[in-house]
Structure formats: C-alpha cells, structure tokens
Design a protein around this motif. Structure first.
Motif, mmCIF file in Angstrom:
data_model
loop_
_atom_site.group_PDB
_atom_site.id
_atom_site.type_symbol
_atom_site.label_atom_id
_atom_site.label_comp_id
_atom_site.label_asym_id
_atom_site.label_seq_id
_atom_site.Cartn_x
_atom_site.Cartn_y
_atom_site.Cartn_z
ATOM 1 N N TRP A 62 -7.963 4.909 3.464
ATOM 2 C CA TRP A 62 -6.992 4.021 4.103
ATOM 3 C C TRP A 62 -5.564 4.419 3.742
ATOM 4 C CZ3 TRP A 62 -11.757 2.733 2.498
ATOM 5 C CH2 TRP A 62 -12.575 2.041 3.383
ATOM 6 N N SER A 108 -3.760 -7.963 0.439
ATOM 7 C CA SER A 108 -3.866 -7.691 1.869
ATOM 8 C C SER A 108 -4.671 -6.418 2.119
ATOM 9 C CB SER A 108 -2.473 -7.570 2.477
ATOM 10 O OG SER A 108 -2.549 -7.283 3.854
ATOM 11 N N THR A 158 -8.199 -5.947 4.283
ATOM 12 C CA THR A 158 -8.305 -4.970 5.368
ATOM 13 C C THR A 158 -9.464 -4.016 5.136
ATOM 14 O OG1 THR A 158 -5.941 -5.079 5.828
ATOM 15 C CG2 THR A 158 -7.097 -3.091 6.566
ATOM 16 N N LYS A 197 -12.810 -5.711 5.615
ATOM 17 C CA LYS A 197 -13.032 -6.034 7.024
ATOM 18 C C LYS A 197 -13.425 -4.782 7.797
ATOM 19 C CE LYS A 197 -10.813 -7.883 11.128
ATOM 20 N NZ LYS A 197 -9.558 -8.323 11.744
ATOM 21 N N GLU A 198 -12.730 -3.662 7.520
ATOM 22 C CA GLU A 198 -12.991 -2.426 8.250
ATOM 23 C C GLU A 198 -14.258 -1.716 7.778
ATOM 24 O OE1 GLU A 198 -9.472 0.027 8.269
ATOM 25 O OE2 GLU A 198 -8.377 -1.434 9.471
#
Length: 72
Positions: free
Chosen positions: A13, A23, A27, A30-31
């Motif tokens: 990422w 945050s 992310t 979730k990904e």
C-alpha cells in the motif's frame, strides 16, 4: 513478497505513506480482509518475521505512516 505468500491478495500500500496510522489500518483490512494490520510506533518492539496474514504499519511519533505497508 507474493512468491512467499501466494493467493494473499493485495500485498502493498504505497499510497498510504503520509496517512494517519488508524486510517491506514482500516484501508488495508478493507482492501485485504485476509490480513490483520498492526500499527508500530517508534517505541514498539515487534517480531521481524514473515507472516502472510500480517501487515505492519510503521508510524512516526505523530501517528503518520512513514514506510510503505507490506504483507509480512
């Protein structure tokens, strides 16, 4: 890394460098729901071993991601 962890999904990422650690964790998870993201602060100890279900999110003293988070 993908050769060590086949079928894991997204493994890196770079877009999260400079983002708040909490945050970034949200992310990442979730990904790629198959990993657990863990914030590592400058004072934290951690095991530098390869885990295909872990992403270490290194943050600075302000809680901002300072390295590209990767599976491992």
């Amino acid at each position: 890394m993908s050769e060590f962890c086949p079928g894991v999904g997204k493994i890196s990422w770079p877009e999260l460098v400079g983002v708040a650690g909490d945050s970034a964790v949200a992310t990442i998870e979730k990904e790629n729901p198959s990993v657990d993201a863990v914030v590592i602060t400058p004072d934290d100890a951690y095991l530098p071993a390869l885990y295909c279900d872990r992403v270490l999110v290194f943050v600075d003293s302000n809680g901002i991601v300072e390295r590209v988070p990767n599976v491992g």
